[in-house]
Design an enzyme around this catalytic site. Structure first.
Site, PDB file in Angstrom:
ATOM      1  N   HIS A   1       0.815  -1.210   0.000  1.00  0.00           N
ATOM      2  CA  HIS A   1       0.000   0.000   0.000  1.00  0.00           C
ATOM      3  C   HIS A   1       0.853   1.265   0.000  1.00  0.00           C
ATOM      4  CE1 HIS A   1      -4.129   1.441   0.604  1.00  0.00           C
ATOM      5  NE2 HIS A   1      -3.558   2.476   1.186  1.00  0.00           N
TER       6      HIS A   1
ATOM      7  N   TYR B   1       4.307   0.471  -2.964  1.00  0.00           N
ATOM      8  CA  TYR B   1       4.046   0.100  -4.364  1.00  0.00           C
ATOM      9  C   TYR B   1       5.114  -0.853  -4.894  1.00  0.00           C
ATOM     10  CZ  TYR B   1       0.775   4.031  -4.233  1.00  0.00           C
ATOM     11  OH  TYR B   1      -0.256   4.876  -3.918  1.00  0.00           O
TER      12      TYR B   1
ATOM     13  N   HIS C   1     -10.761   1.944  -1.427  1.00  0.00           N
ATOM     14  CA  HIS C   1     -10.996   1.501  -0.062  1.00  0.00           C
ATOM     15  C   HIS C   1     -11.736   0.170  -0.125  1.00  0.00           C
ATOM     16  CE1 HIS C   1     -10.897   3.556   4.109  1.00  0.00           C
ATOM     17  NE2 HIS C   1      -9.709   3.253   3.676  1.00  0.00           N
TER      18      HIS C   1
ATOM     19  N   GLN D   1     -11.385   1.627   9.799  1.00  0.00           N
ATOM     20  CA  GLN D   1     -11.458   2.939  10.429  1.00  0.00           C
ATOM     21  C   GLN D   1     -12.915   3.396  10.529  1.00  0.00           C
ATOM     22  OE1 GLN D   1     -10.207   2.039   7.611  1.00  0.00           O
ATOM     23  NE2 GLN D   1      -8.172   2.821   7.222  1.00  0.00           N
TER      24      GLN D   1
END
Lengths: 224, 752
Positions: B51, B54, B97, B242
Site C-alpha cells: 500500500h 508500491y 478503499h 477505520q
C-alpha cells in the site's frame, strides 16, 4: 435589503444561499457565526441547509441550543422574516419557532432530485404572496429527514390558518410527509421552513430557474 | 503480547505477522545496524507494505507519462495538480478503499470518501466534486444487496454531510467481485495557483503540529490489511476498519482552508494509510530533514495506547502540519474556533531520522532515507495472456428477435440506469453542478464564479472508466481502450481532456498472469496517455484483491479530468425531435461489427472471452479533433459515445429523455433479412467497435462536407421523430417507453 445567513458548524449551503441572494438582490448578505449573540436590523435571516453538528442526537437539535438562537427568537418576536431551508427547517422545528417535526424519509434513504412543489393558498406571507396559488415551482430536494409530521389537531390548525406554504405533487411526495407538506409557515406568516432548496435553481446552469422566482418574489415582498 | 516486549528487539515471527517477509526483515536489520524493536518494525512494515511502497508495481508505474505543459504536480504528492488558466488549478486523485468496504461497507466507503477529500484539501484546494467507481458481485449473490446498500449509504453519509456534491462514476456487477468488492473514490478540488500547499517539511526547529480528531485504536495496521488477501476469517479483521466522522471532516476542511489563507503554515499532509507513520516519514524525507515527535503530546481518544498503536492507528480526520516558528498561538485559535484538537507534538531536526519519544524514552530511532528509498522494488515475473477467440455465426443467438435482445441488454444490471444509486447522493450542493453524468457522457461542474458579464463561465468535466472484460482478454489493448473511452466521454461533452488519475485494482501480483494484467494494462495506459496527451498525475494501486485464491477481474480504473472553456459549448447527450443522427468514426464498409468481449456476448453467450476490439490511437485522436471542430462550428446538437452494448443500445439512450423514435437506415449487406447474415446484423447493432461517436445535428450537409475535407468516416442512421418507436426495417420495432421503463426500473426493482 439586509440579509443574514447563520452559519453553524456543519452548515454546508451557506455559500449557495449567499450566491443566490447576492445575485438576485445585488447586495451582499452577511454571515453570522452561531456563537454571535447580537444580530439586529436584518430584513431576513436565513438558516441554510447542511448537517449542523453532524446531525448527531437529532437533526437540528444541537444547533437549536446554540447562542445565536436567542437573537433569532428576538428577531422572530419582532415579526422579522426567517427562512429555514432543509436543515434550517429542522432547526426551526427544534426551536419550536415552527410547529411539527421532521423525521426520516419513509423510504429510509437520502434522496436528491428535482421535483415540483405547489404554492398553497396561505395566510398573508412574504414567502408565498405574489405567487398565484397552485403555481408549480421546480426545485431540487436533498435530504434524509424531510418527512414532516404533525398530529391530527395541529394539522387541522395548519390547514385552517393557511400555514401550509408548499406541497409536493400528489404521488410525487418523496419522503412521506403528512398532507404532502414541503414547507410550513409560522402563525404570523413571517417564518418559513421548507425542505426543497430554492438556492439550487437560480443560475442559468441549473436545471430550473424557479428558485430565482422564489427569491425575487421574497425580496419584492419584503421591500414593499 | 504487544505491551510486554514493545521496546525489546522484535522477533522474526512478530515481523512476519506484521506482513514483512524474512528477506525484508533481514534487510532492515542490516540497513539500520540493529534489530528493530516492535514499534520500529511496525513502522518499517507499514512503509514496506504494498500500500505504501508500491513494491510490485513501482517498476511499471515509473514508465507512465507524468509531465505536460499544464501539469503543476505529478504523482508523489497527496494529489496531482493541473493548470486550467486564470491562476486556477485543479487538484485530483482517486483512491481505493476495497478491503475495508467489504468488511464494513458503510464505514469502509465513508472513510474512503473522507480520505480522498483530505488528500485534496491538504493541498489548499476546496473540493468541488466527488466521483466513485464501484464493483459488486453478481445480483443473485445474497451479499450484494447488503454490500451495495451499505456502500451507497456510506458514500452519501460522508459526501452529503461534508457538503461536496457526488456527481458521477460507475457501478458494475460481476461474480468475480462476490467476495471482494471495489470502492474507488475520486475527489476534485479547485485551488488558486499561488496558494498550493505541499507536504515537504522544512526549517530546522520548526514546530510539528497535530490537528483534527483524536487518535484511537481504529484502523491499526490498515495499510497491511489492505495489502493482504482475504480468507474466510475476514470477519476477525473488523477492528482494522477505520471509523469516519464527516462532521469532524467538515470542521477540519474549513479550519485548514482558513489557516491556509494566513502565512502561518509551511507544509501539511493528511494522516491517511499508515497514519502518523507515513505522514511524518514522508513529510520529513521529502523535505530532506528529520523529525522528532513526543508521543505523549498526541491527543488520544483511548487510554494506555502503546507507541506502536499510536504510530499505526488510522483514525480519521487528522492532519500533520509544519508551522513557522512562533505561529503556534495564532494557528491554534483557528482550530479552537472549529472545536478541533491542536497539539504541538515535535519539531523538525537536521539529522535525517525519525525519532519518537514516549515517557521520556526513545521508542524509535530509524533512518528516513532507508524507509523511503530502500523500500523494496520487485521485478515480479509476469505473463501477458490474451484471448484469441472469435465469435462466428453459430455463436449468435438465433431464436430471439432484435426487440427481445435489446430489452435484455437495457435491463441488464450493467447497462440499466443507476439513478437509484446516485439519487442517494447530494449532487447539487455547492450550486455549481451542471451534469451528473445523466445529461452528458462526462460529469460536469462549473468553476465557481468564473462567469464575467456576457461570458457564462468555464467548467471542469470528469469521466471514470474501466472495461474489465477488455483488460482480461487483452491487458495492453484493454488498457488503451480504458483511457480512450474516458477521453471520448470528455470530448463528446465538449471538454478538452487534460490529465489522468488511475486506480489499479488487481489480484495477487505474485501470480504470473495477474502480474501480466498489471504490466500489460500499464503498458496500454502509457501508450494511450502519451498518444492522447493526458499525463497521469496521481493514482493508487490496490493489489491482492482475491478471496481464497480467486482473483477479481482486472480493474484498472481511469479517472480523467478535462476543462470546458465556455459552458455554452457543453454538449449534452439527449437528441431532440427532427435531428439527424450520424455515427462519426464508423467505416461504412466495415459493418460486420466486433462482438467479441461485448456486453452482447456477456449476456447471450457462455462467457466473454474473445478478442478485444482493435483501437488505433492516431485515429482516435483525429476523431477528437474532428468532434471539437464540429462543436466549434455549432454543428453538434447532442453526442454520445458508443461503448458498452454497441450502437443500438447507445443510440436508444440518446432517445429516452424526449421519448423519440427513428427509422434506422441499415447498411446494404443487412438490408434484407437472411439467416447467414445474422452475425453481421448483430455485429452492426451490438458490436463494440472503438472510436465511434453518435451525434445529432440539424446541419447534415455541413457535417458531410466537414467529414470529406477532414477525411473522417461518417454514417447516417436516420432522422429522429416523435413516434417513440425505433424501426429496424424488415426486422423489428422497438418501443421507447418500454425501453425507458426497463432502463429506469431495473435497479430499483432489484434493490428496493
Amino acid at each position: 435589503m439586509r440579509v443574514a445567513i447563520v452559519v453553524f458548524p456543519g452548515s454546508n449551503c451557506d455559500r449557495d444561499i449567499f450566491e443566490a441572494i447576492k445575485f438576485i438582490s445585488k447586495k451582499l448578505p452577511k454571515f453570522i457565526w452561531h456563537k454571535e449573540t447580537n444580530i439586529e436590523n436584518f430584513d431576513l435571516i436565513v438558516i441554510p441547509g447542511g448537517f449542523t453538528f453532524g446531525d448527531y442526537l437529532r437533526c437540528g437539535a444541537l444547533a437549536s441550543n446554540s447562542p445565536v438562537i436567542k437573537s433569532i427568537r428576538d428577531h422572530a418576536s419582532r415579526g422579522g422574516a426567517i427562512l429555514g431551508i432543509c436543515n434550517g427547517f429542522q432547526i426551526l422545528t427544534e426551536t419550536k419557532l415552527l410547529p411539527g417535526t421532521l423525521i426520516k424519509n419513509s423510504v429510509l434513504k437520502f434522496l436528491c432530485h428535482d421535483l415540483n412543489v405547489i404554492v398553497q393558498n396561505t395566510l398573508p406571507s412574504p414567502f408565498t404572496w405574489g405567487f398565484k396559488p397552485n403555481t408549480k415551482l421546480n426545485i431540487p430536494i436533498a435530504h434524509n429527514e424531510g418527512n414532516y409530521y404533525v398530529n391530527g389537531n395541529e394539522l387541522k390548525k395548519l390547514i385552517f390558518n393557511g400555514q401550509i406554504a408548499f406541497k409536493y405533487e400528489e404521488n410525487f411526495n418523496p419522503n412521506g410527509s403528512v398532507e404532502n407538506i414541503a414547507g410550513v409557515l409560522s402563525e404570523n406568516g413571517r417564518i418559513l421552513g421548507m425542505m426543497p432548496h430554492p438556492e439550487r435553481s437560480v443560475f442559468s446552469h441549473h436545471n430550473s430557474l424557479d428558485g430565482r422566482l422564489f427569491f425575487q418574489n421574497l425580496i419584492e415582498q419584503l421591500l414593499s | 503480547m504487544m505491551k510486554k516486549n514493545i521496546n525489546n528487539e522484535c522477533t522474526l515471527d512478530q515481523a512476519m505477522e506484521m506482513g514483512l517477509t524474512e528477506e525484508e526483515f533481514k534487510l532492515i536489520c542490516k540497513k539500520i545496524g540493529k534489530t528493530p524493536n516492535f514499534t520500529e518494525t511496525g513502522i518499517c512494515s507499514a512503509m514496506f507494505s504494498e500500500h505504501c511502497s508500491y513494491k510490485s508495481s513501482k517498476k511499471w508505474l515509473k514508465t507512465l507519462p507524468t509531465s505536460g505543459d499544464y501539469v503543476i504536480q505529478g504523482p508523489g504528492e497527496n494529489a496531482g495538480i493541473i493548470d486550467i488558466g486564470d491562476n486556477q488549478a485543479i487538484v485530483f486523485k482517486i483512491e481505493s478503499h476495497n478491503h475495508p468496504s467489504f468488511i464494513d461497507p458503510y464505514q469502509g466507503a465513508a472513510t474512503g470518501v473522507g480520505g480522498i477529500l483530505r488528500d485534496v484539501f491538504t493541498m489548499g484546494a476546496r473540493p468541488i466534486a466527488l466521483m466513485n467507481v464501484l464493483r459488486f458481485g453478481e445480483i443473485s449473490n445474497p451479499l450484494t444487496n447488503h454490500l451495495l446498500s451499505g456502500v451507497v449509504k456510506g458514500i452519501g453519509g460522508y459526501g452529503n454531510c461534508i457538503g461536496i456534491p457526488t456527481i458521477g462514476g460507475e457501478t458494475n456487477f460481476n461474480q468475480s467481485y462476490n467476495s471482494n468488492i471495489l470502492v474507488n473514490a475520486m475527489a476534485i478540488g479547485l485551488v488558486k495557483k499561488n496558494k498550493i500547499f505541499y507536504s515537504a517539511a522544512s526549517g530546522i526547529g520548526n514546530p510539528v503540529i497535530y490537528v483534527g480528531a483524536k487518535t484511537g485504536r481504529d484502523g491499526i495496521h490498515g495499510a497491511t490489511m489492505a495489502s493482504a488477501e482475504f480468507s474466510d476469517d475476514t470477519e476477525s479483521q473488523k477492528p482494522t476498519v477505520q471509523v469516519g466522522d464527516p462532521f469532524t471532516g467538515k470542521l477540519l476542511l474549513e479550519a485548514c482552508l482558513e489557516l491556509m489563507k494566513t502565512d502561518l503554515i509551511l507544509s501539511i499532509q493528511d494522516m491517511g494509510a499508515a497514519g502518523l507513520t507515513s505522514s511524518s516519514v514522508e513529510m520529513a524525507s521529502k523535505g530532506n530533514v528529520g523529525i522528532k515527535i513526543d508521543l505523549d503530546e498526541i491527543p488520544l481518544r483511548e487510554k494506555n495506547m502503546s507507541s506502536y498503536e499510536i504510530m499505526l492507528s488510522e483514525s480519521q480526520e487528522r492532519m500533520l502540519m509544519i508551522l513557522k516558528k512562533g505561529a503556534e498561538d495564532d494557528a491554534k485559535k483557528i482550530f479552537k474556533k472549529w472545536d478541533l484538537d491542536f497539539a504541538v507534538i515535535g519539531k523538525i531536526i537536521n539529522e535525517k531520522k525519525i525519532i519518537l519519544k514516549k515517557e521520556n524514552k526513545i521508542v524509535c530511532n530509524l533512518p528516513l532515507d532507508f524507509l523511503v528509498n530502500d523500500s523494496p522494488e520487485l521485478s515480479r515475473e509476469y505473463v501477458i495472456e490474451t484471448s484469441s477467440k472469435i465469435l462466428d455465426n453459430k455463436n449468435i443467438i438465433k431464436k430471439e428477435s432484435i426487440k427481445s435482445i435489446i430489452y435484455k441488454i437495457i435491463k441488464n444490471e450493467n447497462f440499466a440506469s443507476k439513478k437509484w444509486i446516485y439519487e442517494q447522493y447530494d449532487s447539487s450542493v455547492m450550486g455549481d453542478t451542471i451534469s451528473i453524468g445523466n445529461k452528458s457522457d462526462a460529469s460536469i461542474v462549473k468553476v465557481h464564479n468564473s462567469e464575467k458579464g456576457e461570458f457564462k463561465g468555464k467548467a471542469v468535466a470528469i469521466s471514470t472508466d474501466c472495461n474489465s472484460k477488455y483488460i482480461l482478454n487483452d491487458p495492453i489493448e484493454g488498457g488503451k481502450i480504458t483511457v480512450a473511452e474516458a477521453a471520448r466521454n470528455l470530448i463528446v461533452s465538449g471538454a478538452k481532456p487534460l490529465a489522468v488519475t488511475n486506480n489499479l485494482n488487481f489480484g495477487n501480483p505474485e501470480k504470473k498472469e495477474i502480474m501480466g494484467q498489471i504490466v500489460g494494462s500499464i503498458k496500454g495506459i502509457k501508450e494511450a496517455c502519451e498518444e492522447l496527451y493526458t499525463p497521469v498525475v496521481s493514482g493508487n494501486v490496490s493489489l491482492y484483491n482475491e478471496t481464497n485464491g480467486k482473483s477479481i477481474l482486472p480493474t484498472p480504473v481511469i479517472g480523467m479530468v478535462g476543462v470546458i472553456d465556455d459552458i455554452e459549448k457543453i454538449i449534452f447527450m439527449n437528441a431532440k425531435n427532427n435531428e439527424t443522427l450520424f455515427i462519426v468514426g464508423q467505416d461504412e464498409n466495415k459493418f460486420d461489427g466486433f462482438l467479441q468481449s461485448s456486453l452482447y456476448q456477456e449476456i447471450f453467450c457462455d462467457d466473454f472471452l474473445g478478442q478485444v476490439p482493435p483501437i488505433n490511437l492516431k485515429k482516435e485522436k483525429q476523431l477528437y479533433d474532428f468532434i471539437t471542430k464540429l462543436n466549434d462550428n455549432n454543428i453538434i446538437n447532442s453526442a454520445h459515445d458508443i461503448s458498452d452494448g454497441g450502437l443500438l443500445p447507445c443510440m436508444i439512450e440518446m432517445l429516452l429523455l424526449y421519448k423519440l423514435g427513428i427509422n434506422i437506415n441499415l447498411p446494404p449487406r443487412i438490408k434484407t433479412p437472411n439467416k447467414e447474415n445474422l452475425l453481421f446484423l448483430h455485429g452492426w447493432l451490438f458490436g463494440e467497435d472503438q472510436s465511434r461517436i453518435i451525434i445529432s445535428t440539424n446541419k447534415p450537409d455541413e457535417l458531410m462536407e466537414f467529414s470529406k475535407s477532414e477525411n473522417i468516416k461518417i454514417y447516417c442512421i436516420g432522422k429522429t421523430n416523435n413516434t417513440g418507436v425505433v424501426e429496424i426495417p424488415k426486422y423489428d420495432s422497438i418501443c421507447i417507453n418500454k425501453c425507458l421503463d426497463l432502463y429506469n426500473n431495473t435497479i430499483p426493482n432489484l434493490f428496493s
